[in-house]
Scaffold this motif. Structure first.
Motif, mmCIF file in Angstrom:
data_model
loop_
_atom_site.group_PDB
_atom_site.id
_atom_site.type_symbol
_atom_site.label_atom_id
_atom_site.label_comp_id
_atom_site.label_asym_id
_atom_site.label_seq_id
_atom_site.Cartn_x
_atom_site.Cartn_y
_atom_site.Cartn_z
ATOM 1 N N GLU A 1 0.824 -1.206 0.000
ATOM 2 C CA GLU A 1 0.000 0.000 0.000
ATOM 3 C C GLU A 1 0.861 1.261 0.000
ATOM 4 O OE1 GLU A 1 -3.674 2.043 2.438
ATOM 5 O OE2 GLU A 1 -3.288 -0.090 2.689
ATOM 6 N N ASP B 1 3.754 1.506 -1.420
ATOM 7 C CA ASP B 1 4.209 1.624 -2.814
ATOM 8 C C ASP B 1 3.128 2.280 -3.667
ATOM 9 O OD1 ASP B 1 6.695 0.386 -2.412
ATOM 10 O OD2 ASP B 1 5.908 -1.606 -2.881
ATOM 11 N N GLU B 2 1.901 1.853 -3.479
ATOM 12 C CA GLU B 2 0.777 2.398 -4.246
ATOM 13 C C GLU B 2 0.570 3.883 -3.944
ATOM 14 O OE1 GLU B 2 -2.242 2.296 -7.063
ATOM 15 O OE2 GLU B 2 -0.695 0.820 -6.614
ATOM 16 N N ARG C 1 3.135 5.891 -5.800
ATOM 17 C CA ARG C 1 2.810 5.988 -7.227
ATOM 18 C C ARG C 1 1.650 6.953 -7.470
ATOM 19 N NH1 ARG C 1 4.018 0.477 -6.996
ATOM 20 N NH2 ARG C 1 1.841 -0.129 -6.875
ATOM 21 N N ILE C 2 0.630 6.875 -6.626
ATOM 22 C CA ILE C 2 -0.533 7.752 -6.786
ATOM 23 C C ILE C 2 -0.128 9.216 -6.640
ATOM 24 C CG2 ILE C 2 -2.693 8.502 -5.696
ATOM 25 C CD1 ILE C 2 -3.200 5.492 -5.068
#
Length: 88
Positions: free
Chosen positions: A69, A71-72, A75-76
């Protein structure tokens, strides 16, 4: 060492949220971008600290979804910053 890293994860993680929240009330486009970039750096630091805790076997496979999460979130937010700076 684990307590120090855990405290750093908490500090960086909450700082990221606070800086992103502050970007909503920025005084201008450059200020908004700067606050978002600070939030991104804090998210990256949080992710790094969690990986360090994982490497020391202080975080287990049970914590893998949290690291994924993070990492996400990186990226977001990187996408939000890139698109806002590109004018998209």
């Amino acid at each position: 060492m684990a307590i120090e890293l855990s405290a750093q994860v908490l500090k960086a993680g909450t700082s990221a949220a606070a800086n992103y929240e502050e970007s909503d009330d920025a005084s201008g486009k450059r200020d908004k971008s700067a606050k978002r970039r600070i939030a991104l750096r804090e998210l990256k630091e949080t992710r790094l600290r969690m990986r360090m805790l994982q490497a020391c076997d202080l975080l287990t496979a049970e914590h893998d979804p949290l690291i994924a999460e993070s990492d996400e979130l990186v990226r977001i937010l990187a996408t939000v910053i890139r698109k806002s700076e590109d004018g998209s």
